[in-house]
Enzyme design. Structure first.
Site, short mmCIF file in Angstrom:
data_model
loop_
_atom_site.label_atom_id
_atom_site.label_comp_id
_atom_site.label_asym_id
_atom_site.label_seq_id
_atom_site.Cartn_x
_atom_site.Cartn_y
_atom_site.Cartn_z
N LEU A 130 0.86 -1.18 0.00
CA LEU A 130 0.00 0.00 0.00
C LEU A 130 0.90 1.22 0.00
O LEU A 130 1.96 1.22 0.62
CB LEU A 130 -0.89 0.04 1.25
CG LEU A 130 -2.01 -0.99 1.37
CD1 LEU A 130 -2.76 -0.80 2.69
CD2 LEU A 130 -2.98 -0.90 0.20
N ASP A 131 0.46 2.29 -0.68
CA ASP A 131 1.19 3.55 -0.62
C ASP A 131 1.37 3.97 0.83
O ASP A 131 0.51 3.68 1.68
CB ASP A 131 0.42 4.65 -1.35
CG ASP A 131 0.41 4.48 -2.86
OD1 ASP A 131 1.21 3.69 -3.37
OD2 ASP A 131 -0.40 5.16 -3.51
N ARG A 132 2.43 4.70 1.10
CA ARG A 132 2.68 5.18 2.46
C ARG A 132 1.51 6.00 2.99
O ARG A 132 1.17 5.93 4.18
CB ARG A 132 3.97 6.03 2.46
CG ARG A 132 4.41 6.49 3.85
CD ARG A 132 5.69 7.29 3.78
NE ARG A 132 5.49 8.58 3.15
CZ ARG A 132 5.13 9.68 3.79
NH1 ARG A 132 4.91 9.66 5.10
NH2 ARG A 132 4.97 10.82 3.14
N LEU A 133 0.86 6.77 2.13
CA LEU A 133 -0.21 7.66 2.58
C LEU A 133 -1.56 6.97 2.65
O LEU A 133 -2.53 7.55 3.14
CB LEU A 133 -0.29 8.88 1.67
CG LEU A 133 0.96 9.76 1.62
CD1 LEU A 133 0.71 10.99 0.76
CD2 LEU A 133 1.40 10.18 3.02
N THR A 134 -1.67 5.76 2.13
CA THR A 134 -2.93 5.02 2.13
C THR A 134 -3.02 4.13 3.37
O THR A 134 -2.06 3.44 3.71
CB THR A 134 -3.05 4.14 0.87
OG1 THR A 134 -2.93 4.97 -0.28
CG2 THR A 134 -4.37 3.40 0.84
#
Length: 286
Positions: A130-134
């Site tokens: 998962l993206d760091r911000l997700t």
């Protein structure tokens, strides 16, 4: 990939391919005094696990291993709850701002390293990212022997994923809709971009009311959901990259990206049993 060194404090060794010649001279040239000190201190190892000596000469393409020095990192002050754990997998509810695995300046403050340390599972490995911000549901494998079976589920598109997002409401955007495009992430650029060519990314977008959206990706390109929502004119709330790049301080956790990996569903590759994991997190404003 098998390495001659074990995981230490949640981190595996770095693998470095050499130009060839005197190893001490190469480390000094590439990494300065700190690099030379690692060779002299017996902290660089050959593929057979023996330390590289100060007089060692290795051919071009030879591989050595060493533990990296950790950068100074801002602590991500959010918990990483475990949704499920058994002998094969660990499923967690990842918070915003925590990277899946070490990359760049994010090393210790990643889901992988924190879980290895907290659960004492040195072979833990992510089956996907998962993206760091997700935020949301993230699956790890516990043992090396089962890693490939679960990673193939994601690589072959046999996992059903559902995401929730908050974004503006626009009467001129007809939903539900399916977006198909070619998304490419170029090295050195923060944003992924849509380019002409054969589509490699597909997302179904549905409006769930009050600025809430349900996103169903059929593929898993980098930043796919964020790119597709921005392309619709519905950029996800809190997105610092799409449609425009916004500079955010590393210690600013005040405006999380309102994107949540809500659920994962698949048939277990080892048992054939249906599996479903659901996040307990809620997006702001819901």
């Amino acid at each position: 990939m098998t390495t001659p060194l074990p995981v230490r404090d949640g981190l595996g060794p770095a693998r470095l391919r050499l130009r060839g010649g005197a190893v001490l001279a190469e480390f000094a040239d590439r990494f300065g005094e700190a690099g030379a000190a690692k060779v002299l201190g017996g902290e660089v190892f050959c593929a057979d696990g023996t330390p590289v000596t100060a007089s060692a000469v290795l051919p071009p393409g030879a591989v050595v291993y060493l533990y990296r020095d950790l950068p100074d990192e801002v602590e991500v002050p959010f918990e990483l709850p475990v949704l499920h754990r058994d002998d094969d997998i660990v499923v967690v509810d990842k918070p915003h701002f925590l990277a899946t695995m070490p990359r760049g300046r994010h090393v210790a403050q990643t889901a992988l390293v924190r879980l290895r340390r907290e659960l004492d599972l040195p072979e833990l490995s992510p089956a996907h990212r998962l993206d760091r911000l997700t935020a949301g549901v993230l699956l790890f494998t516990v043992r090396r022997e089962v890693r490939g079976s679960y990673q193939r589920l994601f690589a072959e598109g046999r996992v059903r994923k559902s995401y929730h997002a908050l974004a503006p409401v626009r009467a001129d955007v007809a939903l539900p809709t399916v977006l198909r495009s070619r998304i490419v992430k170029h090295r050195g650029r923060l944003q992924a971009v849509e380019e002409p060519g054969e589509p490699n990314a597909e997302t179904r977008v549905e409006h769930a009311g009050d600025g809430r959206y349900r996103l169903t990706p059929r593929t898993g390109r980098t930043h796919q959901l964020r790119v597709h929502m921005a392309a619709l004119g519905l950029p996800i709330v809190g997105d610092p990259l799409y449609p425009e790049i916004i500079d955010v301080a590393p210690d600013d956790f005040s405006r999380p990206l309102q994107l949540l990996a809500h659920s994962l569903e698949f048939d277990d590759p080892l048992t054939g049993r249906p599996r479903r994991f659901v996040s307990t997190r809620m997006l702001a404003g819901r």
